[in-house]
Scaffold this active site. Structure first.
Site, mmCIF file in Angstrom:
data_model
loop_
_atom_site.group_PDB
_atom_site.id
_atom_site.type_symbol
_atom_site.label_atom_id
_atom_site.label_comp_id
_atom_site.label_asym_id
_atom_site.label_seq_id
_atom_site.Cartn_x
_atom_site.Cartn_y
_atom_site.Cartn_z
ATOM 1 C CG HIS A 7 -0.156 -0.107 2.489
ATOM 2 N ND1 HIS A 7 -0.018 -1.186 2.937
ATOM 3 C CD2 HIS A 7 0.023 1.051 3.452
ATOM 4 C CE1 HIS A 7 0.573 -0.933 4.350
ATOM 5 N NE2 HIS A 7 0.663 0.318 4.420
ATOM 6 C CG HIS A 79 3.874 4.799 5.325
ATOM 7 N ND1 HIS A 79 2.951 5.389 6.319
ATOM 8 C CD2 HIS A 79 3.613 3.406 5.112
ATOM 9 C CE1 HIS A 79 2.114 4.393 6.513
ATOM 10 N NE2 HIS A 79 2.400 3.161 6.035
ATOM 11 C CD GLU A 130 3.414 -0.463 6.982
ATOM 12 O OE1 GLU A 130 2.690 0.456 6.334
ATOM 13 O OE2 GLU A 130 3.008 -0.964 7.913
HETATM 14 CO CO CO Z 1 1.175 1.525 6.128
#
Ligand code: CO
Length: 134
Positions: A7, A79, A130
């Site tokens: 994502h 992020h 991440e």
């Molecule tokens: Co995230």
């Protein structure tokens, strides 16, 4: 080492307004809002054919995205999340070459019920990264 983009996360000052933008203006499918107190955010998932966008709104006084929104009052990309097979092996490899893992360095359970870690943006071209074990 890296798999798919899981994502892309966008910090937003107003989750209701951002949801309306993605659902009504852009015609995307969006989830119900989900509060994640352990991560200090409320999140809405925008489901796209090849990945997800997460809209993040601060939750609570110690939200990790509050400072980001102070610098970026209208919101911004926060992020990017990459999938990995073995998050501990990847973490150890990155630490061995000097990359900084945020927090206590141990994976937490993320928004999708899987272990996640965050890497310092200064070590990755100014982008908070991440990692999610899938
Ligand atoms: Co995230």
């Amino acid at each position: 080492m890296l798999g798919r983009v899981n994502h892309i996360a966008i910090a937003v000052p107003d989750l209701g307004s951002a949801t309306t933008t993605y659902r009504d203006t852009l015609g995307a499918r969006v989830s119900q809002a989900q509060a994640l107190p352990e991560h200090g955010v409320t999140v809405v998932f925008v489901e796209l054919p090849n990945t997800k966008v997460e809209l993040l709104e601060p939750l609570g006084p110690d939200s990790p995205i509050a400072a980001f929104l102070e610098k970026n009052p209208s919101g911004g990309m926060h992020h990017i999340c990459y999938e990995v097979d073995d998050i501990i092996a990847v973490r150890d490899k990155l630490k061995a070459v000097g990359a900084r893992v945020l927090g206590d360095g141990n994976p937490k359970i993320g928004a999708h019920g899987k272990p996640v870690l965050f890497l310092h943006p200064k070590d990755f071209n100014g982008t908070l990264v991440e990692l999610e074990q899938v």
